[in-house]
Design a protein around this motif. Structure first.
Motif, mmCIF file in Angstrom:
data_model
loop_
_atom_site.group_PDB
_atom_site.id
_atom_site.type_symbol
_atom_site.label_atom_id
_atom_site.label_comp_id
_atom_site.label_asym_id
_atom_site.label_seq_id
_atom_site.Cartn_x
_atom_site.Cartn_y
_atom_site.Cartn_z
ATOM 1 N N TYR A 31 0.843 -1.197 0.000
ATOM 2 C CA TYR A 31 0.000 0.000 0.000
ATOM 3 C C TYR A 31 0.874 1.240 0.000
ATOM 4 O O TYR A 31 1.933 1.279 0.630
ATOM 5 N N MET A 32 0.412 2.247 -0.720
ATOM 6 C CA MET A 32 1.133 3.509 -0.807
ATOM 7 C C MET A 32 0.203 4.656 -0.436
ATOM 8 O O MET A 32 -1.004 4.587 -0.688
ATOM 9 N N ASN A 33 0.786 5.695 0.137
ATOM 10 C CA ASN A 33 0.045 6.942 0.289
ATOM 11 C C ASN A 33 0.666 7.967 -0.658
ATOM 12 O O ASN A 33 1.571 7.630 -1.437
ATOM 13 N N HIS A 34 0.194 9.172 -0.603
ATOM 14 C CA HIS A 34 0.679 10.201 -1.523
ATOM 15 C C HIS A 34 2.188 10.363 -1.396
ATOM 16 O O HIS A 34 2.914 10.453 -2.400
ATOM 17 N N GLU A 35 2.687 10.377 -0.164
ATOM 18 C CA GLU A 35 4.114 10.614 0.058
ATOM 19 C C GLU A 35 4.972 9.455 -0.445
ATOM 20 O O GLU A 35 5.993 9.677 -1.111
ATOM 21 N N SER A 36 4.574 8.223 -0.140
ATOM 22 C CA SER A 36 5.392 7.084 -0.568
ATOM 23 C C SER A 36 5.376 6.918 -2.085
ATOM 24 O O SER A 36 6.383 6.538 -2.682
ATOM 25 N N LEU A 37 4.239 7.222 -2.721
ATOM 26 C CA LEU A 37 4.174 7.147 -4.182
ATOM 27 C C LEU A 37 5.072 8.216 -4.803
ATOM 28 O O LEU A 37 5.771 7.965 -5.785
ATOM 29 N N THR A 38 5.056 9.397 -4.214
ATOM 30 C CA THR A 38 5.932 10.467 -4.707
ATOM 31 C C THR A 38 7.397 10.064 -4.584
ATOM 32 O O THR A 38 8.189 10.250 -5.517
ATOM 33 N N LYS A 39 7.777 9.491 -3.430
ATOM 34 C CA LYS A 39 9.154 9.048 -3.224
ATOM 35 C C LYS A 39 9.523 7.931 -4.193
ATOM 36 O O LYS A 39 10.658 7.865 -4.688
ATOM 37 N N THR A 40 8.560 7.052 -4.472
ATOM 38 C CA THR A 40 8.795 5.967 -5.424
ATOM 39 C C THR A 40 9.127 6.522 -6.800
ATOM 40 O O THR A 40 10.072 6.062 -7.462
ATOM 41 N N MET A 41 8.385 7.518 -7.232
ATOM 42 C CA MET A 41 8.602 8.101 -8.554
ATOM 43 C C MET A 41 9.895 8.918 -8.599
ATOM 44 O O MET A 41 10.582 8.960 -9.624
ATOM 45 N N GLU A 42 10.236 9.562 -7.510
ATOM 46 C CA GLU A 42 11.450 10.375 -7.475
ATOM 47 C C GLU A 42 12.712 9.520 -7.406
ATOM 48 O O GLU A 42 13.723 9.833 -8.038
ATOM 49 N N ALA A 43 12.642 8.425 -6.633
ATOM 50 C CA ALA A 43 13.827 7.593 -6.408
ATOM 51 C C ALA A 43 13.935 6.418 -7.367
ATOM 52 O O ALA A 43 14.975 5.756 -7.425
ATOM 53 N N ASN A 44 12.847 6.141 -8.126
ATOM 54 C CA ASN A 44 12.793 4.950 -8.976
ATOM 55 C C ASN A 44 13.000 3.680 -8.166
ATOM 56 O O ASN A 44 13.545 2.684 -8.659
ATOM 57 N N GLU A 45 12.587 3.714 -6.902
ATOM 58 C CA GLU A 45 12.591 2.555 -6.018
ATOM 59 C C GLU A 45 11.259 2.527 -5.278
ATOM 60 O O GLU A 45 10.691 3.582 -4.995
ATOM 61 N N THR A 46 10.778 1.321 -4.985
ATOM 62 C CA THR A 46 9.472 1.240 -4.331
ATOM 63 C C THR A 46 9.532 1.653 -2.861
ATOM 64 O O THR A 46 10.376 1.189 -2.095
#
Length: 211
Positions: A31-46
């Motif tokens: 599960y992701m929230n807004h912050e974790s999804l943003t970090k995923t897209m920025e870091a290219n890591e889940t």
């Protein structure tokens, strides 16, 4: 589409299915929230949100089994994600490649990943030879022997086709595929190399022509 257009649930979460970009295997559900999804897209890591600990966590941060993000898509209702990754190790805490390793029901054998599975077995035979193994024999004989077999199997495919014998063609193409995979292992050519070349020739090129 912006993240804000996704439909997070009442707790601000959205389910994310993690899929191996190469094999298509489903690795895990998080599960992701807004912050974790943003970090995923920025870091290219889940990055995920832990519902039990109520905190963010980065997959592989302690184990080293990180997931390099290749593509993120969402469903028609915009309330779930499909994230294709290049896994750097097992996805499951048990050590299994996928969290979905236990079968509840199966009607047909899993043949979808046979090429990738066979490639892994060929690589294993090269790294760890086994006496009596045909694959080990081919590696010991060297590339000239493998090339000879590729040529022989190609001829057999042609003969089967000329005889209009479907079963013979299936048999011989299977032999040709196996020996080609051994040759690819020797030369350091991967399945992904072939996929990318075919995509560039036939899919991407066709798409560009439509633009």
């Amino acid at each position: 589409m912006q993240i804000d257009q996704l439909k997070f649930d009442e707790n601000g979460l959205i389910p994310a299915i993690i899929q191996d970009a190469t094999t298509g295997d489903v690795l895990m559900l998080g599960y992701m929230n807004h912050e974790s999804l943003t970090k995923t897209m920025e870091a290219n890591e889940t990055w995920f949100y832990s519902r039990s600990r109520q905190t963010l966590w980065n997959k592989g941060e302690t184990s080293g089994n990180k997931q390099s993000v290749q593509k993120i898509t969402f469903d028609c209702d915009a309330d779930s994600l499909l994230i294709q990754v290049d896994p750097q190790g097992p996805a499951c805490h048990t050590g299994e490649d996928s969290c979905f390793y236990r079968t509840l029901y199966a009607n047909n054998p899993n043949e979808r990943n046979v090429i990738h599975t066979l490639t892994q077995k060929i690589n294993e035979r090269r790294r760890n030879p086994i006496d009596g193994s045909y694959t080990t024999y081919l590696f010991n004989e060297g590339i000239d022997k493998v090339l000879k077999k590729v040529g022989e199997e190609t001829s057999e495919v042609i003969i089967g086709a000329k005889n209009n014998d479907k079963q013979e063609v299936v048999w011989e193409i299977s032999d040709l595929t196996y020996h080609t995979l051994v040759l690819m292992e020797i030369l350091g050519v991967s399945i992904n190399d072939i996929k990318k070349e075919l995509y560039g020739r036939h899919i991407q090129k066709e798409g560009n022509q439509r633009e």
